[in-house]
Design a protein around this motif. Structure first.
Motif, PDB file in Angstrom:
ATOM      1  N   ARG A 121       1.119   8.363  -1.563  1.00  0.00           N
ATOM      2  CA  ARG A 121       0.401   7.111  -2.594  1.00  0.00           C
ATOM      3  C   ARG A 121       2.109   6.316  -1.162  1.00  0.00           C
ATOM      4  N   GLU A 122       3.025   6.879  -1.202  1.00  0.00           N
ATOM      5  CA  GLU A 122       4.730   6.300  -1.276  1.00  0.00           C
ATOM      6  C   GLU A 122       3.654   6.228   0.631  1.00  0.00           C
ATOM      7  N   SER A 123       3.680   7.464   1.231  1.00  0.00           N
ATOM      8  CA  SER A 123       3.073   7.728   2.924  1.00  0.00           C
ATOM      9  C   SER A 123       2.641   6.573   3.266  1.00  0.00           C
ATOM     10  N   ALA A 124       1.060   6.000   2.692  1.00  0.00           N
ATOM     11  CA  ALA A 124       0.491   5.247   2.415  1.00  0.00           C
ATOM     12  C   ALA A 124       0.816   3.630   2.982  1.00  0.00           C
ATOM     13  N   MET A 125       1.708   2.802   1.777  1.00  0.00           N
ATOM     14  CA  MET A 125       2.214   2.425   1.838  1.00  0.00           C
ATOM     15  C   MET A 125       3.479   2.023   2.325  1.00  0.00           C
ATOM     16  N   TRP A 126       3.743   3.640   2.653  1.00  0.00           N
ATOM     17  CA  TRP A 126       5.008   4.055   4.361  1.00  0.00           C
ATOM     18  C   TRP A 126       4.233   2.920   5.564  1.00  0.00           C
ATOM     19  N   SER A 127       3.632   3.480   5.608  1.00  0.00           N
ATOM     20  CA  SER A 127       2.438   2.947   7.225  1.00  0.00           C
ATOM     21  C   SER A 127       1.881   1.952   7.470  1.00  0.00           C
ATOM     22  N   ARG A 128       2.020   0.732   6.434  1.00  0.00           N
ATOM     23  CA  ARG A 128       1.521  -0.373   6.167  1.00  0.00           C
ATOM     24  C   ARG A 128       2.258  -1.593   7.551  1.00  0.00           C
ATOM     25  N   GLY A 130       2.816   0.214  11.004  1.00  0.00           N
ATOM     26  CA  GLY A 130       2.002   0.409  11.573  1.00  0.00           C
ATOM     27  C   GLY A 130       1.064   0.073  11.695  1.00  0.00           C
ATOM     28  N   PHE A 131       0.237   0.286  10.630  1.00  0.00           N
ATOM     29  CA  PHE A 131      -1.321  -0.844  10.759  1.00  0.00           C
ATOM     30  C   PHE A 131      -1.181  -1.995  11.150  1.00  0.00           C
ATOM     31  N   GLU A 132      -0.169  -2.654  10.604  1.00  0.00           N
ATOM     32  CA  GLU A 132      -0.509  -3.671  10.728  1.00  0.00           C
ATOM     33  C   GLU A 132      -0.205  -4.503  12.663  1.00  0.00           C
ATOM     34  N   ASP A 133       0.946  -3.897  12.940  1.00  0.00           N
ATOM     35  CA  ASP A 133       1.207  -3.444  14.633  1.00  0.00           C
ATOM     36  C   ASP A 133      -0.003  -3.537  15.289  1.00  0.00           C
ATOM     37  N   LEU A 134      -1.318  -2.408  15.061  1.00  0.00           N
ATOM     38  CA  LEU A 134      -2.724  -1.696  15.693  1.00  0.00           C
ATOM     39  C   LEU A 134      -3.465  -3.726  15.345  1.00  0.00           C
ATOM     40  N   LEU A 135      -3.604  -3.348  14.936  1.00  0.00           N
ATOM     41  CA  LEU A 135      -4.745  -4.725  13.986  1.00  0.00           C
ATOM     42  C   LEU A 135      -4.000  -6.071  14.496  1.00  0.00           C
ATOM     43  N   LYS A 136      -2.689  -6.295  15.094  1.00  0.00           N
ATOM     44  CA  LYS A 136      -2.385  -7.670  15.906  1.00  0.00           C
ATOM     45  C   LYS A 136      -2.172  -6.994  17.032  1.00  0.00           C
TER      46      LYS A 136
END
Length: 353
Positions: A194-201, A203-209
């Motif tokens: 759960r913490e790893s998923a939240m920590w990855s926000r 990185g995922f936002e950079d990809l979507l941008k």
């Protein structure tokens, strides 16, 4: 995977009971023996199966390359199995993963029961750091993209196989992709995941941008599963707040399959989506045993197990699969049931309309 960092003082109070741990171990140990899934799913909009009649080829079946963005730490440079592990990396990494497609012959179908379906064949190059998101965007240039975001207890390889199964199952014609975060791939590491998923926000936002700012015009479709839905919903909130309507206009469809999110947290997240809420389809099931047990660990009703009326009141579309799963777990119907895959395909075809 051992817990990284110090153990919180109130960990004993938050820890699951011995009985719940035994239940979870027994449940996940039984997934391999779960019977096949069948039935038809109604999403309140349309019904039907995927690819009736002669099999339509997916783009991935023609060219089996999976675009992968990950926040996992590479193992040995990421070029040999297991490629990326369960530890958290430094920033985002991009890799083009060549998959081995299943044998469509009768002998191949029989063999796949024993040897599996899709698999990773090779990774030729890994890009890590500031250029990873743009490298991903360039590889997808000119095409619609389908990004799969996996859930709890997934390795890099199992997540890649699921992404391929999903894209091929709905006969997706654009670029197939995976965003994979550092899951420990272990039953008892729910908290770490759960913490790893939240920590990855970030990185995922950079990809979507990067994808949203590409001049190619391709649409972005996201299918997130289980704990990956928490990461996805939180990232979309950030994207909308920081990049605005221009970025969100490139998001075509968001499918949240069996969302492992507390219903109150889910409600808050959805309410922040504004008019983009109509792009969201939730695949729910009130008899999802995995969500039932995650509720024991995390507390509270999970959004994927909530009543349909409560979800629809938020403005999202809902495909209630409660009556149609024939297996023990009923947690991954979007991968195993053609009718539920039909829900995903229609959501992508419809977008936010």
């Amino acid at each position: 995977m051992r817990w990284q960092g110090s153990r919180p003082k109130n960990a004993e109070a938050a820890a699951p009971t011995r009985r719940s741990i035994v239940q979870i171990a027994a449940l996940f140990g039984a997934t391999a023996a779960a019977p096949g899934l069948s039935g038809c799913v109604a999403d309140g909009l349309a019904t039907g199966t995927v690819g009736g009649g002669a099999r339509e080829q997916s783009a991935l079946d023609v060219s089996p390359v999976l675009l992968v963005a990950t926040t996992r730490k590479a193992v040995g440079g990421g070029l040999k199995s297991p490629y990326f592990g369960s530890e958290r990396g430094r920033g985002l990494s991009f890799a083009e993963v060549r998959m081995s497609a299943p044998d469509r012959s009768l002998i191949g179908k029989v063999s796949s029961v024993v040897n599996g379906d899709w698999g990773i064949k090779s990774i030729q190059q890994v890009e890590t750091g500031a250029n990873a998101a743009s490298a991903f965007s360039q590889s997808a240039f000119g095409r619609d993209v389908l990004i799969y975001v996996h859930g709890y207890r997934e390795s890099f390889e199992s997540a890649a196989v699921s992404a391929a199964m999903l894209s091929d199952g709905i006969r997706f014609r654009g670029a197939s992709a995976l965003f994979t975060w550092p899951s420990a791939a272990a039953t008892f590491d729910y908290g770490y995941d759960r913490e790893s998923a939240m920590w990855s926000r970030d990185g995922f936002e950079d990809l979507l941008k990067a994808l949203a700012s590409s001049p190619s015009g391709g649409r972005i479709n996201i299918v997130a599963h289980s704990m990956g839905t928490l990461l996805t919903l939180e990232t979309l909130r950030m994207l909308r707040a920081e990049a605005g309507e221009a970025a969100m206009s490139r998001i075509n469809a968001v499918v949240l399959a069996a969302p492992d999110i507390d219903i109150d947290l889910f409600t808050n997240g959805v309410e922040r989506m504004g008019p983009d809420v109509h792009k969201i389809t939730v695949i729910s099931s009130t008899n999802d045993r995995a969500l039932e047990l995650s509720g024991v660990l995390a507390g509270g009703t999970r959004a994927g197990a909530a009543d349909r009326d409560r979800l629809e009141a938020l403005g999202v579309r809902v495909a209630d699969a409660s009556d149609y799963g024939g297996g023990l777990i009923n947690h991954d119907l979007f991968l195993s049931n053609p009718d539920v895959q039909g829900v995903v395909k229609r959501a992508i075809s419809r977008g936010g309309a």
